[in-house]
Design an enzyme around this catalytic site. Structure first.
Site, PDB file in Angstrom:
ATOM      1  N   TYR A 129       0.913 -22.241-119.336  1.00  0.00           N
ATOM      2  CA  TYR A 129       1.694 -23.129-118.456  1.00  0.00           C
ATOM      3  C   TYR A 129       3.002 -23.476-119.138  1.00  0.00           C
ATOM      4  O   TYR A 129       3.013 -23.741-120.346  1.00  0.00           O
ATOM      5  CB  TYR A 129       0.921 -24.415-118.165  1.00  0.00           C
ATOM      6  CG  TYR A 129       0.418 -24.452-116.744  1.00  0.00           C
ATOM      7  CD1 TYR A 129       1.332 -24.378-115.692  1.00  0.00           C
ATOM      8  CD2 TYR A 129      -0.925 -24.538-116.449  1.00  0.00           C
ATOM      9  CE1 TYR A 129       0.906 -24.382-114.379  1.00  0.00           C
ATOM     10  CE2 TYR A 129      -1.367 -24.545-115.131  1.00  0.00           C
ATOM     11  CZ  TYR A 129      -0.445 -24.467-114.101  1.00  0.00           C
ATOM     12  OH  TYR A 129      -0.871 -24.470-112.814  1.00  0.00           O
ATOM     13  N   GLU A 185       5.827 -25.467-117.326  1.00  0.00           N
ATOM     14  CA  GLU A 185       6.732 -26.185-116.413  1.00  0.00           C
ATOM     15  C   GLU A 185       7.869 -26.805-117.207  1.00  0.00           C
ATOM     16  O   GLU A 185       7.689 -27.229-118.344  1.00  0.00           O
ATOM     17  CB  GLU A 185       5.958 -27.249-115.639  1.00  0.00           C
ATOM     18  CG  GLU A 185       5.053 -26.614-114.604  1.00  0.00           C
ATOM     19  CD  GLU A 185       4.310 -27.638-113.766  1.00  0.00           C
ATOM     20  OE1 GLU A 185       4.723 -28.797-113.728  1.00  0.00           O
ATOM     21  OE2 GLU A 185       3.303 -27.242-113.158  1.00  0.00           O
ATOM     22  N   ASP A 244      23.175 -14.386-101.287  1.00  0.00           N
ATOM     23  CA  ASP A 244      21.850 -13.835-101.589  1.00  0.00           C
ATOM     24  C   ASP A 244      22.049 -12.329-101.784  1.00  0.00           C
ATOM     25  O   ASP A 244      22.233 -11.588-100.826  1.00  0.00           O
ATOM     26  CB  ASP A 244      20.923 -14.133-100.409  1.00  0.00           C
ATOM     27  CG  ASP A 244      19.533 -13.549-100.588  1.00  0.00           C
ATOM     28  OD1 ASP A 244      19.358 -12.689-101.471  1.00  0.00           O
ATOM     29  OD2 ASP A 244      18.631 -13.942 -99.821  1.00  0.00           O
ATOM     30  N   THR A 275      16.495 -11.166-105.839  1.00  0.00           N
ATOM     31  CA  THR A 275      15.193 -10.743-106.343  1.00  0.00           C
ATOM     32  C   THR A 275      15.487  -9.819-107.517  1.00  0.00           C
ATOM     33  O   THR A 275      16.634  -9.384-107.722  1.00  0.00           O
ATOM     34  CB  THR A 275      14.383  -9.976-105.285  1.00  0.00           C
ATOM     35  OG1 THR A 275      15.197  -8.931-104.763  1.00  0.00           O
ATOM     36  CG2 THR A 275      13.922 -10.882-104.174  1.00  0.00           C
ATOM     37  N   LYS A 300      14.282  -5.062-106.436  1.00  0.00           N
ATOM     38  CA  LYS A 300      14.804  -4.099-105.450  1.00  0.00           C
ATOM     39  C   LYS A 300      15.721  -3.124-106.191  1.00  0.00           C
ATOM     40  O   LYS A 300      15.264  -2.431-107.088  1.00  0.00           O
ATOM     41  CB  LYS A 300      15.493  -4.840-104.311  1.00  0.00           C
ATOM     42  CG  LYS A 300      14.533  -5.754-103.526  1.00  0.00           C
ATOM     43  CD  LYS A 300      15.183  -6.337-102.299  1.00  0.00           C
ATOM     44  CE  LYS A 300      14.223  -7.132-101.439  1.00  0.00           C
ATOM     45  NZ  LYS A 300      14.112  -8.549-101.827  1.00  0.00           N
ATOM     46  N   ARG A 338       8.554  -7.788-109.861  1.00  0.00           N
ATOM     47  CA  ARG A 338       8.626  -8.570-108.625  1.00  0.00           C
ATOM     48  C   ARG A 338       8.931 -10.019-108.971  1.00  0.00           C
ATOM     49  O   ARG A 338       8.154 -10.679-109.666  1.00  0.00           O
ATOM     50  CB  ARG A 338       7.272  -8.444-107.928  1.00  0.00           C
ATOM     51  CG  ARG A 338       7.166  -9.017-106.561  1.00  0.00           C
ATOM     52  CD  ARG A 338       5.988  -8.395-105.845  1.00  0.00           C
ATOM     53  NE  ARG A 338       6.255  -6.986-105.593  1.00  0.00           N
ATOM     54  CZ  ARG A 338       7.052  -6.528-104.621  1.00  0.00           C
ATOM     55  NH1 ARG A 338       7.617  -7.357-103.771  1.00  0.00           N
ATOM     56  NH2 ARG A 338       7.271  -5.239-104.474  1.00  0.00           N
TER      57      ARG A 338
HETATM   58  N1  DSN Z   1      11.113  -8.137 -97.649  1.00  0.00           N
HETATM   59  C1  DSN Z   1      12.432  -7.843 -98.137  1.00  0.00           C
HETATM   60  C2  DSN Z   1      13.013  -6.665 -97.485  1.00  0.00           C
HETATM   61  O1  DSN Z   1      12.266  -5.751 -97.185  1.00  0.00           O
HETATM   62  O2  DSN Z   1      14.204  -6.613 -97.242  1.00  0.00           O
HETATM   63  C3  DSN Z   1      13.320  -8.995 -98.022  1.00  0.00           C
HETATM   64  O3  DSN Z   1      12.610 -10.170 -98.125  1.00  0.00           O
END
Ligand code: DSN
Length: 478
Positions: free
Chosen positions: A64, A66, A241, A270, A273, A279
Site C-alpha cells: 500500500y 497512498e 487528453d 493512458t 496505447k 495498462r
Molecule cells: N477504450 C479506449 C479506446 O478504445 O479508444 C478509450 O477509452
C-alpha cells in the site's frame, strides 16, 4: 535481456502459476497464442515489451502506498518511492513537462484526477478552501451543501462523441457527464475536421470552465496552439487528453502546435496505447496544478499500483530511447499506407485519410452497419472495433464506422506493403458481406451474410501476412 532469459522468465512464471491454478496458466498461454495469430487493428491496443510485462509481476503488488513520493500514509514505502519517482522523472523528461503524476490506474482515472484538480483550483468556494486547509471538522452542514453546489454544474466544452471525442469528456455514461454541464463541438460536415472558428464561437457562447481537446476516433492532428488561444479568450482551463496519441508526442511526430504539452494547462494520457507501456494512466501539468493533482489518491483514486508504476518507469525509459521516434513515425506511415490502400479500393474514410495512428472507415459505403462489418472482419481473422462516424444515423451501438489503428502491427514490424495487403483483405471482406435479416424477415443492423469460404480464405491470408513478423519472438513457451 537475451532471448533465452525472456523465455525462461515467462516459462518459469507460468510453471509457478500452473502449480496453483492450471486454468489460469492455460488462459495466459492461450492469450499469447491468440494475440500471435490475430491481425490486431484495434487503435487503442499495442504490445508492451517483455521488460515492461515482467516488471509488473512481483511483490510491489503487495504494498500500500497512498500519498505521494516521500509523503505516504503507510510506512515502508521507500522502494515504491524509488519506482514512482523514476516513472515521473522519465515522464517529465520525455514530454518536457514540469510535473508528472503516474498513479492513475487508467485514462478515466487520470481524467478524474485532472477534473478534480481544475475544480479545486478554479472554483471560488470558501468551504473548499476550509476543506483544503485541513479544517474538515470545522465544516458545517451548510458548508458541505455549498461545496457540493459550488463544485457541481461547472461547464465543460469537449469534442462530441460521434466526431471522435471520448466518453470521459462530459458524456452521460461516464461520471463526467453527471458532474458537468457539458456542451460539445463537432466537426465540419463537409470535411470531417475540427472547425476552430466554430469551437471559438461555442466557447464564447457557453463560457466553459474547462475546454477539453483530445479524441479516441478522430483521424487528424489537432492544433493545440489555437485551442489554447480559444481557452484563454474565455478564461477556460485547457485540458488535453492525449491517451491515443501519446506515443506520437513522445516520438516527436507531433511537435510545435501539435504537441499538447507546451500549450495545455493539464494533459492526461493512458500509458498502454501508442505509448506502448503497461495498462494505466498519467497526468502532466505545470506547477500551478501540481499540488491538487498529487492529491489524486485518495481524493479520487484507490491505492496506487506500485507494480504498474514500476512497469511505467520501464516503458517510459524505453520511449526515451532514440529508436522510439522511428517507431512513432512508422505508426503514422503505416496508417497512411492503410488509408491510401483503402481509398484506392473505393472505401469511404472519415476526413478522407489520416495524419495520426488511426483510420475511420464509413462502412455505410459498403451498405453495412459498423456492427455487421466488425463481426464479418472478426470471422476473417481481422480484429477491429465498430465506432460512430460524425452524425451517425445508426447511433453508438450499431454505428456506421470501423476504427482501425496501426500501433500494434507496427510494433510487430509490419510495413507499408503489408498495410496495402491488409487494405485488400478488409476491402474483400466488406465488399462481400451483405446485411442479413431478423427472424421476422425485417432488415437487421446486426445480422450479416458472408460466405464462410471467403472468411476462411481471408483468415488464411491474414495469418500468412503475420508469419514473417512473429509476436514476442524472444518468448518461447515450449
Ligand atoms: N477504450 C479506449 C479506446 O478504445 O479508444 C478509450 O477509452
Amino acid at each position: 535481456m537475451s532471448r533465452n532469459a525472456e523465455s525462461t522468465a515467462f516459462r518459469s512464471a507460468l510453471e509457478v502459476v500452473r502449480g496453483v491454478e492450471p486454468r489460469v496458466a492455460d488462459a495466459i498461454a492461450a492469450e499469447l497464442a491468440d494475440q500471435r495469430e490475430s491481425l490486431k487493428l484495434i487503435a487503442s491496443e499495442n504490445y508492451a515489451s517483455p521488460a515492461t510485462l515482467l516488471a509488473m509481476g512481483n511483490w510491489f503488488s503487495d504494498k500500500y502506498a497512498e500519498g505521494t513520493v516521500g509523503r505516504r500514509f503507510y510506512a515502508g514505502c521507500q522502494n515504491v518511492d524509488t519506482v514512482e519517482a523514476l516513472a515521473a522523472e522519465h515522464a517529465r523528461e520525455l514530454f518536457g513537462a514540469s510535473h508528472a503524476y503516474v498513479q492513475p490506474h487508467s485514462g478515466i482515472d487520470a481524467n478524474l484526477v485532472a477534473f478534480w484538480a481544475i475544480l479545486a483550483d478554479r472554483v471560488e468556494s470558501p468551504a473548499l478552501r476550509k476543506a483544503q486547509a485541513r479544517q474538515v471538522n470545522d465544516l458545517t452542514e451548510a458548508d458541505w451543501f455549498a461545496l457540493r453546489r459550488e463544485l457541481g454544474n461547472q461547464r465543460m466544452l469537449g469534442m462530441s462523441l460521434d466526431a471522435g471525442g471520448h466518453l470521459t469528456h462530459g458524456f452521460r455514461p461516464n461520471i463526467s457527464g453527471k458532474m458537468f454541464d457539458q456542451r460539445s463541438y463537432g466537426t465540419d460536415p463537409a470535411t470531417g475536421r475540427i472547425d476552430y472558428d466554430r469551437v471559438a464561437e461555442a466557447a464564447r457562447e457557453f463560457k466553459p470552465l474547462i475546454l477539453v481537446a483530445g479524441y479516441s476516433a478522430y483521424p487528424r492532428k489537432v492544433n493545440f496552439r489555437i485551442m489554447r488561444e480559444i481557452a484563454d479568450s474565455v478564461g477556460a482551463t485547457f485540458m488535453v487528453d492525449m491517451a491515443h496519441f501519446a506515443g506520437l508526442v513522445a516520438g516527436k511526430v507531433f511537435t510545435g502546435d501539435f504537441d499538447p504539452v507546451p500549450h495545455a494547462h493539464i494533459v492526461t494520457t493512458t500509458t498502454h496505447k501508442s505509448l506502448r507501456g503497461p495498462r494505466g494512466g498519467m497526468v502532466l501539468c505545470g506547477p500551478e496544478l501540481a499540488d491538487q493533482v498529487d492529491r489524486g489518491c485518495p481524493m479520487v483514486l484507490g491505492g496506487p499500483l506500485p507494480h504498474v508504476m514500476a512497469a511505467k518507469a520501464v516503458a517510459l525509459a524505453e520511449a526515451r530511447r532514440p529508436d522510439f521516434a522511428g517507431y512513432a513515425q512508422r505508426i503514422v506511415d503505416n496508417a497512411q499506407a492503410l488509408a491510401d490502400g483503402l481509398l484506392r479500393r473505393g472505401a469511404t474514410l472519415v476526413t478522407g485519410g489520416t495524419d495520426n495512428h488511426l483510420v475511420l472507415i464509413d462502412v455505410s459505403g459498403y451498405g453495412l452497419t459498423g456492427r455487421q462489418a466488425e463481426q464479418a472482419l472478426l470471422d476473417s481473422g481481422i480484429v477491429t472495433n465498430r465506432n460512430s462516424v460524425p452524425q451517425d444515423p445508426n447511433g453508438a451501438w450499431y454505428t456506421s464506422g470501423i476504427r482501425i489503428g496501426t500501433p500494434a502491427l507496427t510494433t510487430r514490424g509490419l510495413g507499408a506493403a503489408e498495410m496495402d495487403a491488409t487494405a485488400e483483405l478488409i476491402h474483400t471482406v466488406l465488399s462481400q458481406t451483405t446485411p442479413g435479416t431478423g427472424p421476422d424477415g425485417a432488415p437487421s443492423k446486426a445480422k450479416y451474410v458472408l460466405d464462410p469460404a471467403v472468411a476462411e480464405s481471408v483468415g488464411k491470408q491474414a495469418a500468412d501476412l503475420l508469419t514473417p513478423f512473429p509476436l514476442y519472438p524472444s518468448v518461447d513457451l515450449g
